[in-house]
Design a protein around this motif. Structure first.
Motif, PDB file in Angstrom:
ATOM      1  N   VAL A  78       0.711  -1.319   0.230  1.00 48.86           N
ATOM      2  CA  VAL A  78       0.051   0.166   0.215  1.00 48.86           C
ATOM      3  C   VAL A  78       0.913   1.150   0.649  1.00 48.86           C
ATOM      4  O   VAL A  78       0.797   2.067  -0.533  1.00 48.86           O
ATOM      5  CB  VAL A  78      -1.040   0.010   0.748  1.00 48.86           C
ATOM      6  N   PHE A  79       2.032   0.741   0.727  1.00 53.07           N
ATOM      7  CA  PHE A  79       2.908   2.712   1.106  1.00 53.07           C
ATOM      8  C   PHE A  79       3.763   2.246   0.148  1.00 53.07           C
ATOM      9  O   PHE A  79       4.308   3.743  -0.316  1.00 53.07           O
ATOM     10  CB  PHE A  79       3.147   3.002   2.664  1.00 53.07           C
ATOM     11  N   GLY A  80       4.240   1.465  -0.303  1.00 58.15           N
ATOM     12  CA  GLY A  80       5.138   1.482  -1.347  1.00 58.15           C
ATOM     13  C   GLY A  80       6.937   1.520  -0.474  1.00 58.15           C
ATOM     14  O   GLY A  80       7.804   1.690  -1.264  1.00 58.15           O
ATOM     15  N   TYR A  81       6.938   0.760   0.560  1.00 54.72           N
ATOM     16  CA  TYR A  81       8.108   1.520   1.743  1.00 54.72           C
ATOM     17  C   TYR A  81       8.482  -0.186   1.940  1.00 54.72           C
ATOM     18  O   TYR A  81       7.764  -0.688   2.044  1.00 54.72           O
ATOM     19  CB  TYR A  81       8.101   2.866   2.197  1.00 54.72           C
ATOM     20  N   SER A  82       9.434  -0.473   1.342  1.00 49.88           N
ATOM     21  CA  SER A  82      10.312  -1.522   1.823  1.00 49.88           C
ATOM     22  C   SER A  82      10.739  -0.999   3.290  1.00 49.88           C
ATOM     23  O   SER A  82      10.524  -0.230   4.318  1.00 49.88           O
ATOM     24  CB  SER A  82      11.555  -1.463   1.062  1.00 49.88           C
ATOM     25  N   PRO A  83      11.218  -2.883   4.565  1.00 49.09           N
ATOM     26  CA  PRO A  83      10.480  -2.634   5.623  1.00 49.09           C
ATOM     27  C   PRO A  83      12.319  -1.407   6.347  1.00 49.09           C
ATOM     28  O   PRO A  83      11.673  -0.658   7.250  1.00 49.09           O
ATOM     29  CB  PRO A  83      10.997  -3.845   6.421  1.00 49.09           C
ATOM     30  N   GLU A  84      12.726  -1.917   5.342  1.00 52.19           N
ATOM     31  CA  GLU A  84      14.237  -0.866   5.815  1.00 52.19           C
ATOM     32  C   GLU A  84      14.618   0.492   5.470  1.00 52.19           C
ATOM     33  O   GLU A  84      14.460   0.974   6.021  1.00 52.19           O
ATOM     34  CB  GLU A  84      15.216  -1.497   4.777  1.00 52.19           C
TER      35      GLU A  84
ATOM     36  N   PHE B 282      -9.566   4.546  14.430  1.00 47.73           N
ATOM     37  CA  PHE B 282     -10.578   5.554  13.584  1.00 47.73           C
ATOM     38  C   PHE B 282      -9.681   6.046  11.909  1.00 47.73           C
ATOM     39  O   PHE B 282      -8.848   4.854  11.531  1.00 47.73           O
ATOM     40  CB  PHE B 282      -8.495   6.634  13.728  1.00 47.73           C
ATOM     41  N   GLU B 283     -10.341   7.236  11.593  1.00 45.93           N
ATOM     42  CA  GLU B 283     -10.373   6.841  10.012  1.00 45.93           C
ATOM     43  C   GLU B 283      -9.400   8.303   9.410  1.00 45.93           C
ATOM     44  O   GLU B 283      -9.314   9.649  10.481  1.00 45.93           O
ATOM     45  CB  GLU B 283     -11.635   8.069   8.687  1.00 45.93           C
ATOM     46  N   VAL B 284      -8.163   8.302   8.910  1.00 41.77           N
ATOM     47  CA  VAL B 284      -7.108   9.344   8.768  1.00 41.77           C
ATOM     48  C   VAL B 284      -6.709   9.504   7.675  1.00 41.77           C
ATOM     49  O   VAL B 284      -7.070   7.914   6.211  1.00 41.77           O
ATOM     50  CB  VAL B 284      -6.129   8.963   9.200  1.00 41.77           C
ATOM     51  N   GLU B 285      -5.752   9.681   7.202  1.00 45.44           N
ATOM     52  CA  GLU B 285      -5.259  10.431   5.330  1.00 45.44           C
ATOM     53  C   GLU B 285      -3.783  10.104   5.574  1.00 45.44           C
ATOM     54  O   GLU B 285      -3.681  10.611   6.811  1.00 45.44           O
ATOM     55  CB  GLU B 285      -5.986  11.460   4.949  1.00 45.44           C
ATOM     56  N   VAL B 286      -4.086   8.789   4.857  1.00 42.62           N
ATOM     57  CA  VAL B 286      -2.561   8.676   4.459  1.00 42.62           C
ATOM     58  C   VAL B 286      -2.198   8.732   2.967  1.00 42.62           C
ATOM     59  O   VAL B 286      -2.728   9.094   2.197  1.00 42.62           O
ATOM     60  CB  VAL B 286      -1.930   7.220   4.957  1.00 42.62           C
ATOM     61  N   HIS B 287      -1.021   9.053   3.012  1.00 42.97           N
ATOM     62  CA  HIS B 287       0.120   8.945   1.886  1.00 42.97           C
ATOM     63  C   HIS B 287       1.236   7.692   1.671  1.00 42.97           C
ATOM     64  O   HIS B 287       1.732   7.522   2.137  1.00 42.97           O
ATOM     65  CB  HIS B 287       0.304   9.963   1.788  1.00 42.97           C
ATOM     66  N   SER B 288       1.340   7.762   0.197  1.00 47.04           N
ATOM     67  CA  SER B 288       2.565   6.379  -0.328  1.00 47.04           C
ATOM     68  C   SER B 288       3.537   7.206  -0.396  1.00 47.04           C
ATOM     69  O   SER B 288       3.149   7.967  -0.816  1.00 47.04           O
ATOM     70  CB  SER B 288       1.815   5.422  -1.335  1.00 47.04           C
ATOM     71  N   ARG B 289       4.921   6.163  -1.030  1.00 44.57           N
ATOM     72  CA  ARG B 289       5.824   6.991  -1.430  1.00 44.57           C
ATOM     73  C   ARG B 289       5.411   7.464  -3.193  1.00 44.57           C
ATOM     74  O   ARG B 289       6.377   7.814  -3.524  1.00 44.57           O
ATOM     75  CB  ARG B 289       6.564   5.464  -1.943  1.00 44.57           C
ATOM     76  N   GLU B 290       4.613   6.789  -4.115  1.00 43.71           N
ATOM     77  CA  GLU B 290       4.419   7.273  -5.281  1.00 43.71           C
ATOM     78  C   GLU B 290       3.293   8.424  -4.684  1.00 43.71           C
ATOM     79  O   GLU B 290       3.743   9.360  -6.031  1.00 43.71           O
ATOM     80  CB  GLU B 290       3.479   6.293  -5.914  1.00 43.71           C
ATOM     81  N   ALA B 291       2.510   8.433  -3.997  1.00 41.95           N
ATOM     82  CA  ALA B 291       1.859  10.220  -4.455  1.00 41.95           C
ATOM     83  C   ALA B 291       1.537  10.369  -2.570  1.00 41.95           C
ATOM     84  O   ALA B 291       1.034   9.591  -1.825  1.00 41.95           O
ATOM     85  CB  ALA B 291       0.396   9.436  -4.495  1.00 41.95           C
ATOM     86  N   PRO B 292       2.798  10.979  -2.833  1.00 41.95           N
ATOM     87  CA  PRO B 292       2.849  11.798  -1.352  1.00 41.95           C
ATOM     88  C   PRO B 292       1.990  12.361  -1.007  1.00 41.95           C
ATOM     89  O   PRO B 292       2.192  13.224   0.331  1.00 41.95           O
ATOM     90  CB  PRO B 292       4.291  13.017  -1.932  1.00 41.95           C
ATOM     91  N   GLY B 293       0.959  13.292  -1.803  1.00 41.67           N
ATOM     92  CA  GLY B 293       0.338  14.162  -1.054  1.00 41.67           C
ATOM     93  C   GLY B 293      -1.131  13.497  -0.739  1.00 41.67           C
ATOM     94  O   GLY B 293      -0.459  12.053  -0.207  1.00 41.67           O
ATOM     95  N   PRO B 294      -2.184  13.621   0.048  1.00 44.49           N
ATOM     96  CA  PRO B 294      -3.223  12.919   0.987  1.00 44.49           C
ATOM     97  C   PRO B 294      -4.028  12.077  -0.318  1.00 44.49           C
ATOM     98  O   PRO B 294      -4.235  12.415  -1.176  1.00 44.49           O
ATOM     99  CB  PRO B 294      -4.473  14.470   1.196  1.00 44.49           C
ATOM    100  N   GLY B 295      -4.163  11.066   0.616  1.00 41.66           N
ATOM    101  CA  GLY B 295      -4.418  10.007  -0.265  1.00 41.66           C
ATOM    102  C   GLY B 295      -6.162   9.972   0.136  1.00 41.66           C
ATOM    103  O   GLY B 295      -6.745  10.746   1.363  1.00 41.66           O
ATOM    104  N   PRO B 296      -6.785   8.663   0.260  1.00 43.73           N
ATOM    105  CA  PRO B 296      -8.930   8.759   0.029  1.00 43.73           C
ATOM    106  C   PRO B 296      -8.724   7.651   1.704  1.00 43.73           C
ATOM    107  O   PRO B 296      -6.991   8.123   2.328  1.00 43.73           O
ATOM    108  CB  PRO B 296      -8.838   7.053  -0.506  1.00 43.73           C
ATOM    109  N   LEU B 297      -9.700   8.786   2.144  1.00 42.38           N
ATOM    110  CA  LEU B 297      -9.310   7.801   3.955  1.00 42.38           C
ATOM    111  C   LEU B 297      -9.611   6.731   4.254  1.00 42.38           C
ATOM    112  O   LEU B 297     -10.199   5.525   3.425  1.00 42.38           O
ATOM    113  CB  LEU B 297     -10.796   8.828   4.679  1.00 42.38           C
TER     114      LEU B 297
END
Length: 281
Positions: free
Chosen positions: A221-227, A259-274
């Protein structure tokens, strides 16, 4: 000059006699001899007194040593660890726990080499510890009388024993602890498999809100590796810092929440969907 007179003189306390007429050389020779004898007597008395004092001190030392060894035996028998007393590997004494741990009688152990109680691959290292008087904990594998191998932890130090310096080693059976460690590792592996195979994002943070776990679903979902995220603050995944602070405050107050919050992924740094995020503490 009569014999009866000489005897009376000795009975009166005399130690020698001189008959008249006196001869100067004889008087000096007799006096010199008696002075020498008296000097030797005094020296002998002083030596006897000193010897008696040394004997008394030795008796006191031996008594203190016996009491010390008796206390040592009481402590050794009351401990939950195996205790072995050895001189360069030669077993001098063991406690009851040691007998039970290795399934030997004390008479079977005394006089034998302590290294024979360990697996062959550990003997050289233990022998090196004996030579260098190493005192830190060492793990090895012991061998019981029936050939059973089991993990042990041992620690030794030099101590006086029966008038000489020997090594006293405490040996602990690590079987239960190793079983508990293996069970814990198995449980952790099982939990890890559940977390990694879950279709839900699972992110674990510590008390400082630093990421310590980031499962496969979260990676997708976020596009980050654990490292890239482990050790970083969880704030990096929130689109709005105020929502991160709100979640943290509610978690501190209630211990858990949804909770419902907005997050962003590595590919889309702006606000994403709830996205609904469930958290536990």
């Amino acid at each position: 000059t009569e014999t009866i007179d000489k005897v009376k003189g000795f009975e009166a306390g005399g130690v020698d006699y001189i008959t008249r007429p006196f001869h100067h050389e004889e008087v000096l020779a007799r006096m010199t001899a008696h002075l020498r004898i008296r000097s030797l007597q005094r020296s002998l008395q002083e030596n006897n007194t000193r010897l008696e004092q040394e004997i008394q001190q030795r008796k006191q030392t031996e008594e203190a040593l016996r009491e010390s060894e008796e206390r040592f035996k009481v402590l050794a028998e009351s401990t939950f660890e195996g205790v072995i007393v050895h001189d360069k590997g030669l077993i001098l004494d063991v406690n009851h726990v040691m007998e039970n741990m290795f399934n030997y009688q004390r008479s079977e152990l005394i006089g034998n080499n302590a290294l024979d109680l360990m697996m062959a691959e550990f003997r050289e290292g233990i022998l090196s510890n004996i030579r260098t008087e190493y005192e830190n904990l060492t793990e090895a594998e012991g061998v019981r009388k029936d050939g059973t191998v089991f993990p042990v932890e041992l620690q030794a130090k030099a101590l006086p024993y029966q008038g000489r310096s020997v090594r006293v080693a405490a040996i602990r059976d690590l079987t239960w602890r190793k079983q508990a460690e293996n069970a814990l590792l198995e449980s952790q592996r099982y939990a890890r498999n559940i977390i990694e195979s879950s279709l839900d994002m699972i992110i674990t943070v510590d008390n400082n809100r630093h990421i310590v776990e980031f499962n496969n679903a979260a990676q997708q979902v976020f596009g980050y590796s654990p490292e890239e995220v482990i050790g970083k603050e969880i704030n990096m995944l929130y689109a709005r810092p105020e929502e991160s602070a709100l979640v943290h405050r509610r978690m501190v107050e209630q211990g858990q929440g949804q909770f419902e919050v907005e997050v962003h992924s590595r590919e889309a740094p702006g606000p994403g969907p709830l996205r609904p995020l469930s958290s536990w503490k």
